[in-house]
Each structure stands twice: as structure tokens, then as C-alpha cells.
Design an enzyme around this catalytic site. Sequence first.
Site, mmCIF file in Angstrom:
data_model
loop_
_atom_site.group_PDB
_atom_site.id
_atom_site.type_symbol
_atom_site.label_atom_id
_atom_site.label_comp_id
_atom_site.label_asym_id
_atom_site.label_seq_id
_atom_site.Cartn_x
_atom_site.Cartn_y
_atom_site.Cartn_z
ATOM 1 N N GLN A 48 0.970 -1.105 0.009
ATOM 2 C CA GLN A 48 0.090 0.088 0.006
ATOM 3 C C GLN A 48 0.738 1.189 0.001
ATOM 4 O OE1 GLN A 48 -2.203 -0.617 3.500
ATOM 5 N NE2 GLN A 48 -0.349 -0.998 4.487
ATOM 6 N N ASP A 76 -9.247 -4.593 12.837
ATOM 7 C CA ASP A 76 -8.899 -2.909 12.561
ATOM 8 C C ASP A 76 -8.513 -2.976 11.271
ATOM 9 O OD1 ASP A 76 -8.762 -0.436 12.533
ATOM 10 O OD2 ASP A 76 -6.950 -0.415 13.743
ATOM 11 N N ASP A 103 -0.577 -11.888 5.475
ATOM 12 C CA ASP A 103 -2.080 -11.793 5.324
ATOM 13 C C ASP A 103 -2.913 -12.403 6.398
ATOM 14 O OD1 ASP A 103 -4.647 -11.741 4.078
ATOM 15 O OD2 ASP A 103 -3.666 -11.648 2.151
#
Lengths: 514, 543
Positions: free
Chosen positions: A246, A373, A354
Amino acid sequence: MSAGSMNRAPLVLLYLNVLIIATCGLVYELLAGTLASYLLGDSVTQFSLVIGLYLSAMGAGAWISRFVADKSLARCFIEVELGVALVGGLSAPLLFAAFSRVDIFGVVLYGFVFAIGSLVGLELPLLMRLLKEHLDFEDLVSRVLAFDYIGALLASLMFPIFLVPRLGLIRTSLLCGLLNAVVGVWGTYLLRPLLNRHGLLSLRIRGALVIGLLLIAFVQAETLTKLSEESALGHAVIHAETTQYQRLVLTRSEQGFRLYLNGHLQFNSMDEYRYHEALVHPALSPIKSPKQILVLGGGDGLAVREILRYPSIESVTLVDIDPGMTTLADRFPPLAELSKASLRDPRVTVINEDAFIWTGRANGPKFDAVVIDFPDPGNFAIGKLYTTRFYRMLRDRLNDGAMISIQCTSPLVAPKSYWCIVSTLEATGYQVRPYHAPVPTFGEWGFILASAGPIPDQLALSKDLTGKSRFLNDEVLNGMFVLPHDLVRVKTDINQLNNQALVHYYDEEWGVWK
Amino acid sequence: MRLSRRELIALMLGAPAVATGCSPPPVVPLHGELFGQSFDIGHRLRDGFRPRPADDQWRDVQVAIVGGGAAGLSAGRALLQGKCDDFVVLELEPVAGGTSRSEKKGDFAYPWGAHYVPVPLADNVPLIRLFTEMGVVESLAADGSPIVAEQYLCRDPEERLFYQGEWIEGLYPATGASVDDHVQLKAFRELIDTFAAWRDSTGRRAFAIPTSLATDDKEIMELDKLSMADWLRYEGFNSARLHWLVDYSCRDDYGLSAETTSAWAGLLYFASRLRAPGADHQPLISWPEGNGRIINHLAEVVGPRLQTGMAVTQLTPVTSDRGDFVEVTCFNTQTQSVTGLRARHVIFAAPQFLAPRLITEFTERTKRKTDEFEYGSWFVANLHLKDRPKQQQGYPLCWDNVMFRSRSLGYVVATHQAGRDYGPTVLTWYYPFTESHTREIREKLLKATWADLADVVLTDLEVPHPQIRQLVERLDIFRWGHAMIRPKPGFIASQQRREARHPDGRIHFANTDLSGVALFEEAFDHGCRAADEVLSMLPQDRV
């Protein structure tokens, strides 16, 4: 010195130069201090160090000025101006660019501070030597120092009121660079009689090049900023990096700093406590003495900070795919300050994997509570972490009576997304209690408390939190479970791996894809 | 003569690929292997290799199953369920599975061939039982249709198409489609719906899977006379986009173009997957290793009765005072030793074209020919990537990724079904030779080197993924000489095909080619049927 070398009018202009030089000089100092405290945190230390170093560098510059021969004074002054223009003007853009790329950022930053300080320190002594032919000493000192201090006042007023809010740090720095360069080129006219013809041409060419470069950077900064995160996010970008998973961007404003993942706001340091208290304590407070806790996502360490408030905690396992995220606090001290370096606590184990793969592994450990979260379900890779399959696998990680709390986007903005998660949990056999909390930066935010067993109707905050929670008390805690009319349940599909209904809802409601 | 790399790329990917793909010298700085069916023993058999076991090398067995692919292993499982455990499954290749073969290397399992099965409809009870046994089907709905465990259903996003320089969702090239294109797509779907609703006088569907459940009504079987492309034209469809979609489907399922696929087979692909008119097509069941998962399950059920690397070189029916049996000659490709089996029954679960070669006096006795059984060649590559291709925009990486302009079928992502969305992965790339001159193609394919073929794969993938060469760490290639039966017009309705399933005395036949379409469900159905034939005769043998 011949009478024709300088007349009275240019002398006034030279005082104007002093004013500009002084203003820019202080702006560079303020810029360096601001940048250092933005990027490295701890503003008292940073400002103190920057001011000290800058002033001592100015002293060094003043001392060096004695080695400049009288006949090359004018040329030297102009060259110093162009040098300040270049180093000072490009300081903010270069330092921002260096921060995410250079390991020894402190050295680079203080190197810049020292270089700028030395050059600025050279300016006034050289100028005063140029002027001394035309004024008597007392007059010279009083006027130059007066303009110098006026410039400093101007800078200190303009910097917070106009420059930073209107131009941002990068363009402020480029603007000052431009002013210094203009002073330099202007000097080639004012000091024309003191320069030989060959040197004059070379100085003007160099001056034009520096002005051109800074102008391009200034224009470019504007167009780039328009496209860039800075304008999209509305605040100065103080850290940005692209990890394998990301894009991490940190921005800073007067109210604190914010973290964005792939352009989605994760928290604002000003009000994140509301979000994290609301996320963690409903799951932990019903458990008599919570010991083993699992956190999925939450690589910023802020949820873990809340969890570690319970003295009974023996271990916290945090599974977050991105090591870039879980080590961010090591590289960005303000985050460590905010999270109380929770991920460095000896009770905390960080696993970079993951969560889907980790949770699905057979015979894994079990936990008293799970705090989920994850980022909002904006893509398929994240969408799988909200499916019936995932919640089914999660059941094998739960001790009897374990509680799960989940962040679930905004039920006000994205009701289908929110209730899709509720329905998905119910379809997997969980007891579910939806709740919400106002987080000013996010708006109305949604969470879910879930358990494989019953969930008590009334919750009470643990005694351990007394005086520590900033947002929650028992009334607020229970009040979060009261849903207002505008958060009424809507009917949705169940989110499964093979339909990814949630990603489609989220896409539709937040319009992530264009 | 061996083809140059340029010629090979032109042959396989077409002239434009040569222009774009070959300009830089094709140095492939990676490694890999070239696999293939055991051509060697196959060709020796074709050339008359018939070893004879020594007299003490014979043993008796109740059933010998020739071929350890989906049909043979399904037959073995069915025999066990019928309480017959005295059998062997003889597989020529070192690895069982036939075209459902798969491989596991390091962290990754990936297919070498077939890689999905649509969720069976309620009437395919035996297959639902198999999937229940595997834990794939969790329960049954009230109407008997299976409820499949979520993790085995193909995960969304399922498929995407690289069209006009961008990845778009689904396989239909929708970008820039005209109103007429959309009208035709809708009309096509409605026509498929009418086939899904169609029933014959006994209630059988027009197209069903297994095909043994479908009608043999003349109205439907007539469709076999046409090609799929002719049928589209006959129905008035001229949308190039629709023709592409149908052509892709034919290439994907049958390795033939729409021009060379029987309309019956083409329509089977679309209509058999609909539970009811207007329904979405049945979801797909898939595993990282593709249908290799089913093979592995069946192999486990069959256990040590499965013998790999065992070439059957001759099957001879024998009548003796000890009763009738079939002599099975086996050549162990590892030890090069020859053994014999006296089997009460044989299930011939190998392709039909081998029957006249292996079964003594097959043609004389049965008066059957097999020359209409034609098989397509494929070539499949598994690319081990150190990371996924970077993509800024467009639809994200899917399970199935198809390129519009390519003659390949695109690739499937082995890690998709495992939920691994980042980092290293394996792509399985498929290429069918749709040309009709099969033999010539097969020979060219055999002469191409690994490096030549690897360059074809990379040249094809470079179109959507310009940086693919930097990401590939290993590239293995499998050449399938006789990969799949070709349902060309006329074959399904042919007498040769319809008769091929009838037993030759004690030799029973089970292979997907008997259905004319290469599908796991057909192989399974034939395996179960052949086993039933044997089981129904065993009590008489015991007397």
C-alpha cells in the site's frame, strides 16, 4: 573608490536588499525548525537544535568573510546570494524528498541547516564591507542592523500567518530562494562598477540559471501539488512511502498528524483516541481478566496501546501484512509517541502476514478477545477479510466467551456496507451488537461487537481504565449501542468470497473507483 | 525441419506478435523445464513394440484399469464402492491425472491442465456424492442442489479481459460496444435460455452434464451438423464482439475455433451451466492445483492399486477352460521389466485412438473404426513469478485473465483460490492449437526447444504486462500431444462415437472422448458407468 561607483539612490535599494536577505534568512531557519519537528517530532528539541546550529553557522560564515579580498567583495556577495538562493530555496523540497529515501536524515537536515546558516552569515559582513566606503561606521551599523531586525520581525510574522498556510513549506522555501536570487542578479546592476565585464556576464548567466531553476520548481511544485496527495489530502505531506502492499502517507496540520493508506484516512492524532477506545474497550471490558489478545490489522499500534492498559494482558499478537506499517513508528517518532511505542512492548508479537492466510492455518493459538482493525473494504484483497469464510476460520481462534470488535466503516455514509458486515457475521453464527461512535475527523463511525456466545446487555469499563480513558465512561460505553434513526438497518446480501458483495457495496457507496 | 523462433512466434501468436515481440533479441535469462507426455513409449508402441512377459511373470486380477486419468481413477473408486477391491490402475505417465494433472513445488500448487468444474446441478447425483466425500459440498438444498463450501467456489474477482490496452471486468469486450452489440448479446442469452428451458417428451434437457442425461432428440442432435459460427450466423448474429466471446469459449473448452466446433458442443458450453432459464451460470469450483485436487483425492481412495510408469502394451481377450479373461501385458518404464496380468475384466480408460493399437484384433472383432476421434494439441506453461505485475488502473488481477488479441487463452492465477493476494505467485498459461492439420502441428511442437516456447509465452504475456520478463523466475512448459477430443461438426452424432462405449467382450470403455467433449464430469460419468458394467458381471464370474 570613485564617486561614480555608487550613488545615493542605489544605497536605499541596498537597504531594501538587507531587508530581503534578513527576512529570507530567518524564514530558512523557521522552515528548518518546522520541517525537523514535523518529520522527526519533539518540536522543542528540534527547534532548539536548529536555532543553535543555525546561529553558530552564521557565526562561522561571518568569520569566513574576513578571508574575502576587498577586490572580489562584490562578486563574492553576489555568488553568496546565488548560493543561498539555491541551497535555501531547494531546502524544503529536497529535505522532504530525502526523508523517505535517506536513512541518516538527521545528518542531511543539519547539514542543510549549517550550509544555509554559513551562507546567510556571510551576507551581512560582505554587504557591510561594501557599504563602509559610503557611510560612517556608526551609521552603517545602526542602519544595517535595524533593517536586519525589521526583516526578522517581518519573517516571523509572515511565516505563520501568510507563508505556511497559503504557500506551504515547499513553495515558501522556493519563494525565498527566488528572492535571494533576485537580490543577487539585482546586485550585478547595483554593484556594476565593482565588477569586471567578464565576471559580470558569468554572474548574470548563473543568476538567470538559478532563477530559472527555482521558477520551474515553483511552477512544478504548484502543478505537482495539484495532482499530488498534498492537495488531495489538504495538508502538508511529511512522509510518504510505497510499500509492497500500500501507499503510506503522513500529513501534518496544526491539529496534529494524519495517516493515510492508499488515500484512505486511518487516523488523526487529534481524535484517534475516540476511535481506538471505541474499537478496543467494548471487546475487552466484558472479559474478567483478558490475557491473550489478537489484533488483526492495526499496524499503527494504537489499538495495542489501548489493550496494554489492562494489567492482566499476557500477550498481544498483532497480524498486519505490511512491515512498512508496523515499523512506521520506528521511523516516525511522533507515531511512537502517540502509540507509546506499543509494538515494542515485550508482550507484543508482530506477525507480518496476510490475516486471511494466518487465520486459516490449522491448529493456531486461541484468544480471549480479537480486535479487528482492517482498512475499509475498498478492494478484493481486503474484502476477503470480511467474508463468511474468514469469520468461520476466526472461530477456531476463539477461547470460550471470547469477544470480537470490528471497525466497519461509516454506517451513515455506507449503510449497505455496514449492515452487510453485520449480516455476514450473523450468517456465520455470531451474536452481534452493532455500535457507533462520533470521531470528528471521520464522522459517524461504525463498529460491531461479536461473539460466538452471548454478549452482555450492559457493559462496564474495567477499573483499570479509571482516569485513563479520555472518551469512554460507562454511560458513553453503553450509549454507543443505542442507534439513532438515521442508522437504521438495511437489507443486504451476505459477503462471501465468491460474490465479494461488500466490495461492491463499498464501491457504490464511497465511489472509490472512478 | 525445426522452426526458427521467429517462425514459431508467427505460427503461434500471429504476424503482429513477431513485429512487436521479437524486435529485441529474445534472450530469456531464466530457467525451466520442458515436459510432455511420454512420447517415447507411445511412439514405440505405434511402431509395433510388443514385449512378452516370461511365464512366471503373470498374475491374476479381477479388474485391470488401463489409464490413471480422471476416468480410470473414477472407475477404481466406483469399483471399491461396489465392494470390488481386486483391481489395478495402470498409468503410463509417472504422475497420474491425465489432463487433470497438477504439480506442487515449494509453496505453490498449480494445474497442468483442467482447472475447474461448474457446480453440478441437482441431477448429477454421483458427482455431488464425490464432492461431498471431498468436503467440497457441505449439504444439499431442499431441491437436491449442492451447497458448496465457500472456499472452493471461485473467488471474486473471477475473470477479466485485456481489451484495447486496459483490463476490464468479465470476458465480454464491452468497451465501445454499440447498441446493436448489446442487443445481440441479450438475444444470444435469451436463445440460450430457451435451450435451458427445453425438455424432450421424457423430460430430459437439451443440454445436460453429464451428456448421458441429455436428450438424443433429433431437433437437438441436428445442431451437430453445423459449426458454432454457422449457427450464430444462421440465427442472425453478426456482432464481432459476440463472435469473439463464443469463439473464445470454444477455444477454452474444446481447443477449437467457433468455425470448427460443432454447434451442439458450443451450445452445450453455454446451456448446460444454467439451472433454469434466466439463471446466472453455475458458479465454478476451483482449487489452486485445479482439478488435480480431485485426482489426488481419487488416487488416495484407490491407494496402492494405482501403478504409475506402467505402460500397457497389449490387451488380448482369451477364452480358456479356466474361463474367459483378458491378458494384459505391462511394461514398467522405470525397471524396463515386462509383466502380465490375467484380468477378468478390463476398463479401457485411455483415449479411443489407442484401442486398435493395444487391443488384439480389435477392428476385426468389433468392426469399429476410430479414425473420426481427433485430438487437439495444447501447450501449457507455468510461470513462477517473484511478484505480481504492477498495475495502476483497470480491473484488478483475477482468477482467469484473458487477452482479447491473443491466440492463447490467457492465464489463471494459482494463488487466487488460496487467498494469497500479494507477492510471489504462479500463472498457468494455456494455448490450444486450433488448426485442423493436427499431425503437422504436433510434430512442430515436438521439435521446438524450451527456449523457443518460453519466448512464445513471454511474448504473448508482454502485451498486457510489459515487465513480465523481469518478474519470471522459472517457466516450465508442458506439451500435450493428444490433449482433448475435438467435437468437430458431425462427430457427436457419428456412429463411431455412439458405438465406442459398447464393451468389446470383457473390455469396457471409459474416457471423456466417448462423449465427444473433454470435461471432468464426462470422464467421471464414464468411469462410473464402466465400473457398473463390470460390477454387474462379477457375480456371474464368481459362480
